[in-house]
Design a protein around this motif. Structure first.
Motif, PDB file in Angstrom:
ATOM      1  N   SER A 123      56.542  30.375  46.060  1.00 13.02           N
ATOM      2  CA  SER A 123      55.358  29.637  45.637  1.00 13.02           C
ATOM      3  C   SER A 123      55.318  28.305  46.389  1.00 13.02           C
ATOM      4  N   SER A 177      48.415  28.455  47.399  1.00 14.87           N
ATOM      5  CA  SER A 177      48.924  29.671  48.008  1.00 14.87           C
ATOM      6  C   SER A 177      48.132  29.926  49.285  1.00 14.87           C
ATOM      7  N   PRO A 178      48.706  30.744  50.181  1.00 14.71           N
ATOM      8  CA  PRO A 178      47.968  31.009  51.424  1.00 14.71           C
ATOM      9  C   PRO A 178      46.577  31.563  51.157  1.00 14.71           C
ATOM     10  N   ASN A 179      46.412  32.224  50.016  1.00 14.10           N
ATOM     11  CA  ASN A 179      45.113  32.848  49.727  1.00 14.10           C
ATOM     12  C   ASN A 179      44.076  31.891  49.173  1.00 14.10           C
ATOM     13  N   ALA A 217      46.237  27.318  55.522  1.00 13.60           N
ATOM     14  CA  ALA A 217      46.550  28.660  55.024  1.00 13.60           C
ATOM     15  C   ALA A 217      47.498  29.365  55.983  1.00 13.60           C
ATOM     16  N   ALA A 218      47.255  29.197  57.281  1.00 15.17           N
ATOM     17  CA  ALA A 218      48.117  29.826  58.290  1.00 15.17           C
ATOM     18  C   ALA A 218      49.520  29.228  58.253  1.00 15.17           C
ATOM     19  N   LEU A 260      51.044  27.980  55.602  1.00 17.87           N
ATOM     20  CA  LEU A 260      51.732  28.547  54.430  1.00 17.87           C
ATOM     21  C   LEU A 260      52.156  29.988  54.707  1.00 17.87           C
ATOM     22  N   SER A 261      51.271  30.740  55.331  1.00 24.46           N
ATOM     23  CA  SER A 261      51.601  32.131  55.637  1.00 24.46           C
ATOM     24  C   SER A 261      52.814  32.229  56.548  1.00 24.46           C
ATOM     25  N   SER A 262      52.908  31.324  57.513  1.00 27.74           N
ATOM     26  CA  SER A 262      54.034  31.430  58.437  1.00 27.74           C
ATOM     27  C   SER A 262      55.338  31.041  57.752  1.00 27.74           C
ATOM     28  N   LYS A 280      55.914  31.542  54.585  1.00 28.51           N
ATOM     29  CA  LYS A 280      56.191  32.710  53.749  1.00 28.51           C
ATOM     30  C   LYS A 280      56.825  33.828  54.574  1.00 28.51           C
ATOM     31  N   ASP A 281      56.274  34.064  55.766  1.00 31.32           N
ATOM     32  CA  ASP A 281      56.806  35.123  56.623  1.00 31.32           C
ATOM     33  C   ASP A 281      58.236  34.845  57.060  1.00 31.32           C
ATOM     34  N   SER A 289      60.547  35.214  54.115  1.00 30.19           N
ATOM     35  CA  SER A 289      60.682  36.635  53.792  1.00 30.19           C
ATOM     36  C   SER A 289      61.643  37.325  54.744  1.00 30.19           C
TER      37      SER A 289
END
Ligand code: ZN
Length: 82
Positions: free
Chosen positions: A5, A14-16, A24-25, A27-29, A31-32, A35
């Motif tokens: 989170s 959140s990225p969404n 957003a990008a 946060l996504s990176s 997260k990736d 992960s």
């Protein structure tokens, strides 16, 4: 999938739900990459997955907090992401 989170300046994001595509990008990176490094870790004793929180005053100064069922799991995750 990793449980991650984000909290920026006290606000959960959140990225969404970022209005800004660049943020957003970012946060996504995060997260990736989290992960990839800790996505497969589970506690050997409790079978639990860790929870990660990326928290900071701004989106480019986030630090990662790890929580989990026990210290052994948290240590294992911290070794991977720091
Ligand atoms: Zn455990």
């Amino acid at each position: 999938m990793i449980d991650i989170s984000f909290e920026v300046n006290g606000r959960k994001v959140s990225p969404n739900n970022m209005g800004n595509a660049i943020e957003a990008a970012m946060l996504s990176s995060i997260k990736d990459s989290v992960s990839q490094s800790v996505g497969s870790i589970r506690c050997a004793e409790h079978g639990q997955k860790p929870k990660i929180k990326a928290k900071g005053r701004s989106i480019d100064s986030l630090s990662l907090e790890v929580t989990g069922c026990c210290d052994a799991l948290i240590e294992q995750v911290k070794k991977k992401i720091t």
